[in-house]
Design an enzyme around this catalytic site. Sequence first.
Site, PDB file in Angstrom:
ATOM      1  CE  LYS A 143      -3.513   2.720   1.071  1.00  0.00           C
ATOM      2  NZ  LYS A 143      -4.315   3.130  -0.083  1.00  0.00           N
ATOM      3  N   GLY A 148      -8.030   7.980   0.051  1.00  0.00           N
ATOM      4  CA  GLY A 148      -7.183   9.135   0.349  1.00  0.00           C
ATOM      5  C   GLY A 148      -5.812   8.725   0.839  1.00  0.00           C
ATOM      6  CG  LEU A 149      -3.143   7.818  -1.615  1.00  0.00           C
ATOM      7  CD1 LEU A 149      -2.308   8.875  -2.332  1.00  0.00           C
ATOM      8  CD2 LEU A 149      -2.763   6.431  -2.122  1.00  0.00           C
ATOM      9  CB  CYS A 188      -0.054  11.847  -4.672  1.00  0.00           C
ATOM     10  SG  CYS A 188       0.475  10.177  -4.403  1.00  0.00           S
ATOM     11  CB  ILE A 237      -4.723   2.221 -15.766  1.00  0.00           C
ATOM     12  CG1 ILE A 237      -5.866   1.242 -15.498  1.00  0.00           C
ATOM     13  CG2 ILE A 237      -4.387   2.297 -17.213  1.00  0.00           C
ATOM     14  CD1 ILE A 237      -7.192   1.611 -16.154  1.00  0.00           C
ATOM     15  N   GLY A 253      -5.720  -6.325  -8.429  1.00  0.00           N
ATOM     16  CA  GLY A 253      -6.137  -5.454  -7.330  1.00  0.00           C
ATOM     17  C   GLY A 253      -7.489  -5.796  -6.751  1.00  0.00           C
ATOM     18  CB  THR A 254     -10.849  -4.481  -7.661  1.00  0.00           C
ATOM     19  OG1 THR A 254     -10.385  -3.122  -7.674  1.00  0.00           O
ATOM     20  CG2 THR A 254     -12.273  -4.525  -7.170  1.00  0.00           C
TER      21      THR A 254
HETATM   22  C1  LIG Z   1      -9.043   0.364  -2.282  1.00  0.00           C
HETATM   23  C2  LIG Z   1      -7.940   0.716  -3.240  1.00  0.00           C
HETATM   24  C3  LIG Z   1      -6.780   1.328  -2.774  1.00  0.00           C
HETATM   25  C4  LIG Z   1      -5.745   1.673  -3.657  1.00  0.00           C
HETATM   26  N1  LIG Z   1      -4.612   2.246  -3.174  1.00  0.00           N
HETATM   27  C5  LIG Z   1      -3.579   2.535  -4.022  1.00  0.00           C
HETATM   28  C6  LIG Z   1      -2.346   3.063  -3.526  1.00  0.00           C
HETATM   29  O1  LIG Z   1      -2.158   3.223  -2.318  1.00  0.00           O
HETATM   30  N2  LIG Z   1      -1.378   3.377  -4.438  1.00  0.00           N
HETATM   31  C7  LIG Z   1      -1.551   3.176  -5.780  1.00  0.00           C
HETATM   32  O2  LIG Z   1      -0.632   3.471  -6.557  1.00  0.00           O
HETATM   33  N3  LIG Z   1      -2.688   2.622  -6.271  1.00  0.00           N
HETATM   34  C8  LIG Z   1      -3.703   2.316  -5.425  1.00  0.00           C
HETATM   35  N4  LIG Z   1      -4.852   1.745  -5.927  1.00  0.00           N
HETATM   36  C9  LIG Z   1      -4.966   1.449  -7.371  1.00  0.00           C
HETATM   37  C10 LIG Z   1      -4.657  -0.029  -7.674  1.00  0.00           C
HETATM   38  O3  LIG Z   1      -3.342  -0.370  -7.302  1.00  0.00           O
HETATM   39  C11 LIG Z   1      -4.868  -0.339  -9.185  1.00  0.00           C
HETATM   40  O4  LIG Z   1      -4.021   0.489  -9.949  1.00  0.00           O
HETATM   41  C12 LIG Z   1      -6.289  -0.133  -9.633  1.00  0.00           C
HETATM   42  O5  LIG Z   1      -7.211  -0.487  -8.630  1.00  0.00           O
HETATM   43  C13 LIG Z   1      -6.629  -0.915 -10.924  1.00  0.00           C
HETATM   44  O6  LIG Z   1      -6.479  -2.309 -10.740  1.00  0.00           O
HETATM   45  P1  LIG Z   1      -7.699  -3.307 -10.333  1.00  0.00           P
HETATM   46  O7  LIG Z   1      -8.846  -2.984 -11.245  1.00  0.00           O
HETATM   47  O8  LIG Z   1      -7.152  -4.676 -10.494  1.00  0.00           O
HETATM   48  O9  LIG Z   1      -8.042  -2.977  -8.901  1.00  0.00           O
HETATM   49  C14 LIG Z   1      -5.895   1.387  -5.051  1.00  0.00           C
HETATM   50  C15 LIG Z   1      -7.064   0.758  -5.514  1.00  0.00           C
HETATM   51  C16 LIG Z   1      -8.069   0.409  -4.631  1.00  0.00           C
HETATM   52  C17 LIG Z   1      -9.299  -0.280  -5.173  1.00  0.00           C
END
Ligand SMILES: Cc1cc2nc3c(=O)[nH]c(=O)nc-3n(C[C@H](O)[C@H](O)[C@H](O)COP(=O)(O)O)c2cc1C
Length: 301
Positions: A44, A71-72, A129, A190, A264-265
Amino acid sequence: MNTSVNLAGVTLKNPIMTASGTFGSGMEYSEFVDLNKLGAVVTKGVANVPWPGNPTPRVAEVRGGMLNAIGLQNPGIDTFIERDLKFLEDFDTRVIVNVCGHTEEEYLEVVDKLSAEKRVDMLEINISCPNVKEGGISFGTNPKGVEHITKVIKAHASQPVIMKLSPNVTSITEIAKAAEAGGADVVSLINTITGMKIDIERQSFVLANKTGGMSGPAVHPVAVRMVYEVANAVKIPIIGMGGCETAEDCIEMMLAGATAVSMGTSNFYNPTATEEAVKGIEEYMKRHQVEDIQTLIGAVR
Ligand SMILES: Cc1cc2nc3c(=O)[nH]c(=O)nc-3n(C[C@H](O)[C@H](O)[C@H](O)COP(=O)(O)O)c2cc1C
């Protein structure tokens, strides 16, 4: 059969990695997933100091995926190093640390601390960010800004640097080229696509932040298209992500030009998705008599 891939000199035993922010620091999922089976764990986003994140509600389910405006939120780099990085010490997987910041100085403080950590194999820089000096507009939306922040980070980092690109731009290839010009070793894409959900009964926004980042299966075709375009625009390796939930989705990303793939998701609704994808890729390779996985990278032209 060779399933290993190479990202800027770092060998991954297979191309499957977690997507930042969806897998904690690995610890949270280690009861479900054998982390040793993954190509890499991407942690994260971490900042120089703890961030509280946005007010709630900050996640919402939507058709084909979810919106998040976390919000990171993160514990800050010192706690991350003492607690999370230490936990990952004993696993035989690559560790990629995702970094966030509001200013150049904040990014550099984190990069400097991580550069001293041997357990960290690569850094992934989240440029989605909010940039406080630019009135909160993300770092990742302007090619000149992206080239600059990449150069500055490269000058401080002792590990290879992955620049993580936002899809919320007019031309993601221009941004990818700017990252490459700044010396990025790898680009990943992305990040989430900005979206919104309105509760029509309450006639109000579902998320306290009004907007949130869209992720999950519905974004997959957009992500595949962007990976393909970026693969044709830069020479550095690409980590593809966006809506990957099966081995087939990950193979599609590789055929489009990704060297490795983040999931991710899908971890949220299938905690073992990553391990299943590793297995599924091996089965696909057997079925298609693929001796070396690297032959799949960008194979569709
Ligand atoms: C709940 C959540 C938190 C995320 N936190 C971050 C993060 O801290 N840093 C980052 O670069 N991307 C973050 N992402 C983006 C994911 O790493 C990823 O790029 C994006 O969700 C697309 O992939 P997915 O459809 O497989 O989830 C986050 C996504 C989700 C859903």
